[in-house]
Motif scaffolding. Structure first.
Motif, PDB file in Angstrom:
ATOM      1  N   GLN A 159      -2.616   1.416   5.121  1.00  0.00           N
ATOM      2  CA  GLN A 159      -3.076   2.804   5.044  1.00  0.00           C
ATOM      3  C   GLN A 159      -1.987   3.787   5.435  1.00  0.00           C
ATOM      4  O   GLN A 159      -1.992   4.950   4.991  1.00  0.00           O
ATOM      5  CB  GLN A 159      -4.323   3.022   5.915  1.00  0.00           C
ATOM      6  N   ALA A 160      -1.023   3.344   6.254  1.00  0.00           N
ATOM      7  CA  ALA A 160       0.076   4.223   6.667  1.00  0.00           C
ATOM      8  C   ALA A 160       1.164   4.313   5.602  1.00  0.00           C
ATOM      9  O   ALA A 160       2.072   5.132   5.718  1.00  0.00           O
ATOM     10  CB  ALA A 160       0.675   3.732   7.976  1.00  0.00           C
ATOM     11  N   ALA A 161       1.058   3.475   4.575  1.00  0.00           N
ATOM     12  CA  ALA A 161       2.107   3.428   3.545  1.00  0.00           C
ATOM     13  C   ALA A 161       1.647   4.013   2.220  1.00  0.00           C
ATOM     14  O   ALA A 161       2.346   3.859   1.212  1.00  0.00           O
ATOM     15  CB  ALA A 161       2.548   1.981   3.344  1.00  0.00           C
ATOM     16  N   GLN A 162       0.508   4.671   2.211  1.00  0.00           N
ATOM     17  CA  GLN A 162       0.027   5.252   0.960  1.00  0.00           C
ATOM     18  C   GLN A 162       1.022   6.296   0.437  1.00  0.00           C
ATOM     19  O   GLN A 162       1.451   7.188   1.158  1.00  0.00           O
ATOM     20  CB  GLN A 162      -1.344   5.905   1.187  1.00  0.00           C
ATOM     21  N   GLY A 163       1.406   6.147  -0.843  1.00  0.00           N
ATOM     22  CA  GLY A 163       2.327   7.087  -1.462  1.00  0.00           C
ATOM     23  C   GLY A 163       3.743   6.999  -0.950  1.00  0.00           C
ATOM     24  O   GLY A 163       4.528   7.940  -1.124  1.00  0.00           O
ATOM     25  N   PHE A 164       4.101   5.886  -0.326  1.00  0.00           N
ATOM     26  CA  PHE A 164       5.432   5.740   0.268  1.00  0.00           C
ATOM     27  C   PHE A 164       6.063   4.462  -0.259  1.00  0.00           C
ATOM     28  O   PHE A 164       5.854   3.377   0.277  1.00  0.00           O
ATOM     29  CB  PHE A 164       5.309   5.689   1.804  1.00  0.00           C
ATOM     30  N   ASP A 165       6.817   4.558  -1.346  1.00  0.00           N
ATOM     31  CA  ASP A 165       7.557   3.419  -1.869  1.00  0.00           C
ATOM     32  C   ASP A 165       9.000   3.541  -1.423  1.00  0.00           C
ATOM     33  O   ASP A 165       9.649   4.576  -1.646  1.00  0.00           O
ATOM     34  CB  ASP A 165       7.485   3.391  -3.398  1.00  0.00           C
ATOM     35  N   ALA A 166       9.514   2.510  -0.771  1.00  0.00           N
ATOM     36  CA  ALA A 166      10.862   2.585  -0.204  1.00  0.00           C
ATOM     37  C   ALA A 166      11.415   1.189   0.018  1.00  0.00           C
ATOM     38  O   ALA A 166      10.681   0.200   0.038  1.00  0.00           O
ATOM     39  CB  ALA A 166      10.848   3.362   1.112  1.00  0.00           C
ATOM     40  N   ALA A 167      12.730   1.122   0.166  1.00  0.00           N
ATOM     41  CA  ALA A 167      13.408  -0.140   0.452  1.00  0.00           C
ATOM     42  C   ALA A 167      14.363   0.073   1.624  1.00  0.00           C
ATOM     43  O   ALA A 167      15.049   1.097   1.698  1.00  0.00           O
ATOM     44  CB  ALA A 167      14.172  -0.632  -0.772  1.00  0.00           C
ATOM     45  N   PHE A 168      14.385  -0.899   2.523  1.00  0.00           N
ATOM     46  CA  PHE A 168      15.250  -0.829   3.698  1.00  0.00           C
ATOM     47  C   PHE A 168      16.002  -2.147   3.869  1.00  0.00           C
ATOM     48  O   PHE A 168      15.483  -3.219   3.543  1.00  0.00           O
ATOM     49  CB  PHE A 168      14.429  -0.546   4.962  1.00  0.00           C
ATOM     50  N   GLU A 169      17.210  -2.022   4.369  1.00  0.00           N
ATOM     51  CA  GLU A 169      17.991  -3.200   4.747  1.00  0.00           C
ATOM     52  C   GLU A 169      17.902  -3.278   6.271  1.00  0.00           C
ATOM     53  O   GLU A 169      18.438  -2.433   6.977  1.00  0.00           O
ATOM     54  CB  GLU A 169      19.435  -3.042   4.296  1.00  0.00           C
ATOM     55  N   LEU A 170      17.197  -4.287   6.740  1.00  0.00           N
ATOM     56  CA  LEU A 170      16.896  -4.411   8.161  1.00  0.00           C
ATOM     57  C   LEU A 170      17.694  -5.556   8.756  1.00  0.00           C
ATOM     58  O   LEU A 170      17.494  -6.715   8.388  1.00  0.00           O
ATOM     59  CB  LEU A 170      15.388  -4.647   8.340  1.00  0.00           C
ATOM     60  N   TRP A 171      18.584  -5.207   9.674  1.00  0.00           N
ATOM     61  CA  TRP A 171      19.386  -6.228  10.350  1.00  0.00           C
ATOM     62  C   TRP A 171      18.809  -6.480  11.739  1.00  0.00           C
ATOM     63  O   TRP A 171      18.691  -5.565  12.542  1.00  0.00           O
ATOM     64  CB  TRP A 171      20.841  -5.779  10.470  1.00  0.00           C
ATOM     65  N   VAL A 172      18.484  -7.743  12.006  1.00  0.00           N
ATOM     66  CA  VAL A 172      18.043  -8.159  13.337  1.00  0.00           C
ATOM     67  C   VAL A 172      19.144  -9.056  13.892  1.00  0.00           C
ATOM     68  O   VAL A 172      19.277 -10.213  13.498  1.00  0.00           O
ATOM     69  CB  VAL A 172      16.702  -8.907  13.292  1.00  0.00           C
TER      70      VAL A 172
ATOM     71  N   GLN B 205      17.041   8.837   7.789  1.00  0.00           N
ATOM     72  CA  GLN B 205      16.474   8.520   9.103  1.00  0.00           C
ATOM     73  C   GLN B 205      14.978   8.792   9.158  1.00  0.00           C
ATOM     74  O   GLN B 205      14.227   8.042   9.794  1.00  0.00           O
ATOM     75  CB  GLN B 205      17.193   9.314  10.195  1.00  0.00           C
ATOM     76  N   ALA B 206      14.529   9.852   8.489  1.00  0.00           N
ATOM     77  CA  ALA B 206      13.104  10.173   8.505  1.00  0.00           C
ATOM     78  C   ALA B 206      12.283   9.069   7.837  1.00  0.00           C
ATOM     79  O   ALA B 206      11.206   8.694   8.318  1.00  0.00           O
ATOM     80  CB  ALA B 206      12.864  11.511   7.807  1.00  0.00           C
ATOM     81  N   MET B 207      12.814   8.508   6.733  1.00  0.00           N
ATOM     82  CA  MET B 207      12.104   7.413   6.065  1.00  0.00           C
ATOM     83  C   MET B 207      12.103   6.164   6.941  1.00  0.00           C
ATOM     84  O   MET B 207      11.103   5.447   7.017  1.00  0.00           O
ATOM     85  CB  MET B 207      12.735   7.124   4.706  1.00  0.00           C
ATOM     86  N   ALA B 208      13.220   5.915   7.621  1.00  0.00           N
ATOM     87  CA  ALA B 208      13.291   4.762   8.513  1.00  0.00           C
ATOM     88  C   ALA B 208      12.277   4.901   9.649  1.00  0.00           C
ATOM     89  O   ALA B 208      11.606   3.933  10.022  1.00  0.00           O
ATOM     90  CB  ALA B 208      14.701   4.622   9.076  1.00  0.00           C
ATOM     91  N   GLU B 209      12.154   6.105  10.181  1.00  0.00           N
ATOM     92  CA  GLU B 209      11.214   6.328  11.279  1.00  0.00           C
ATOM     93  C   GLU B 209       9.776   6.114  10.815  1.00  0.00           C
ATOM     94  O   GLU B 209       8.962   5.507  11.521  1.00  0.00           O
ATOM     95  CB  GLU B 209      11.388   7.733  11.837  1.00  0.00           C
ATOM     96  N   ARG B 210       9.467   6.605   9.630  1.00  0.00           N
ATOM     97  CA  ARG B 210       8.110   6.398   9.109  1.00  0.00           C
ATOM     98  C   ARG B 210       7.840   4.917   8.885  1.00  0.00           C
ATOM     99  O   ARG B 210       6.752   4.415   9.212  1.00  0.00           O
ATOM    100  CB  ARG B 210       7.912   7.183   7.813  1.00  0.00           C
ATOM    101  N   PHE B 211       8.822   4.204   8.345  1.00  0.00           N
ATOM    102  CA  PHE B 211       8.661   2.765   8.130  1.00  0.00           C
ATOM    103  C   PHE B 211       8.374   2.040   9.434  1.00  0.00           C
ATOM    104  O   PHE B 211       7.451   1.223   9.526  1.00  0.00           O
ATOM    105  CB  PHE B 211       9.918   2.198   7.469  1.00  0.00           C
ATOM    106  N   LEU B 212       9.136   2.326  10.475  1.00  0.00           N
ATOM    107  CA  LEU B 212       8.964   1.635  11.751  1.00  0.00           C
ATOM    108  C   LEU B 212       7.619   1.947  12.394  1.00  0.00           C
ATOM    109  O   LEU B 212       7.142   1.186  13.249  1.00  0.00           O
ATOM    110  CB  LEU B 212      10.105   2.007  12.705  1.00  0.00           C
ATOM    111  N   GLY B 213       7.006   3.039  11.990  1.00  0.00           N
ATOM    112  CA  GLY B 213       5.704   3.401  12.534  1.00  0.00           C
ATOM    113  C   GLY B 213       4.529   2.800  11.792  1.00  0.00           C
ATOM    114  O   GLY B 213       3.376   3.114  12.108  1.00  0.00           O
ATOM    115  N   MET B 214       4.805   1.909  10.837  1.00  0.00           N
ATOM    116  CA  MET B 214       3.732   1.326  10.035  1.00  0.00           C
ATOM    117  C   MET B 214       3.222   0.004  10.581  1.00  0.00           C
ATOM    118  O   MET B 214       2.523  -0.739   9.888  1.00  0.00           O
ATOM    119  CB  MET B 214       4.214   1.135   8.587  1.00  0.00           C
TER     120      MET B 214
END
Length: 224
Positions: free
Chosen positions: A126-139, A199-208
């Motif tokens: 529900q937090a990702a509605q209308g949000f299509d994105a791709a991230f490269e996540l390094w752990v 950064q704004a998209m990354a922040e939204r992603f991490l909040g999902m």
């Protein structure tokens, strides 16, 4: 090997994977093959002897197999069999069920694989509605593809071709950013994470990602 000695399929399943560390070994192999040393690093409390014994038992049961990588690697890796990979569903359900415990020890260590699987399980569509994105996540030194398409999460080892942002951090910080609700700004200022790109998209992603509400204690728990 100890056995419950029952004809019940659930009891037989526990005969096969119910020993201490067995299911966590399966968890560590869900994202791909690993060397023995990689397994040990993800299972902080397992001794080398216990881990070797559990791998032998899982191999004998047909849950885990091993093979040698071709040169120049030429190292032996363990991987789930096709049947073993069917345990992903039960493990995901256990992750979701355990996340509802009010006593979950979030301050205890969590490896990268356990965290990635937890993020898969606790993603909020529900937090990702209308949000299509791709991230490269390094752990640490491991890259993961994190893509959201039609409110569905794809989170797997690898690197996307055209990420909107590249996020680099460690497992502990990522756990706090996702399951712990820590602000991205706080971690950026502390130097615990870097973000290249949007950064704004990354922040939204991490909040999902969010832990569910703890399960309420049964009103009849103390009833006689």
């Amino acid at each position: 090997m100890r056995t419950y000695g029952e004809g019940c399929p659930a009891a037989h399943a526990l005969d096969l994977v119910g020993e201490r560390w067995s299911l966590l070994i399966v968890r560590e192999l869900l994202l791909g093959p690993k060397r023995f040393t990689d397994l040990r690093s993800g299972l902080h409390g397992a001794s080398a002897n216990v881990l070797s014994q559990r791998l032998r038992e899982l191999e004998a049961a047909g849950v885990v197999g091993k093979r040698r990588l071709p040169p120049p690697a030429a190292s032996k890796v363990y991987e789930l069999t096709e049947w073993g990979r069917e345990l992903e569903g039960p493990i995901v359900l256990l992750l979701r069920w355990g996340a509802r415990s009010a006593a979950i020890p979030l301050d205890a260590p969590m490896g990268a694989d356990a965290l990635i699987l937890s993020m898969r399980s606790l993603f909020m569509p529900q937090a990702a509605q209308g949000f299509d994105a791709a991230f490269e996540l390094w752990v640490g030194d491991r890259p993961f593809i994190a893509e959201i398409i039609d409110a569905q999460l794809i989170l797997a080892p690898g690197r996307p071709e055209h990420p909107h942002a590249v996020i680099r951090t460690d497992a502990e910080t990522l756990k706090r950013l996702t399951l712990g609700g820590r602000s991205l700004d706080v971690s950026l200022h502390a130097g615990r994470v870097t973000v290249q790109g949007d950064q704004a998209m990354a922040e939204r992603f991490l909040g999902m990602f969010r832990l569910p509400e703890p399960a309420a204690a049964s009103a009849s728990a103390g009833a006689v």
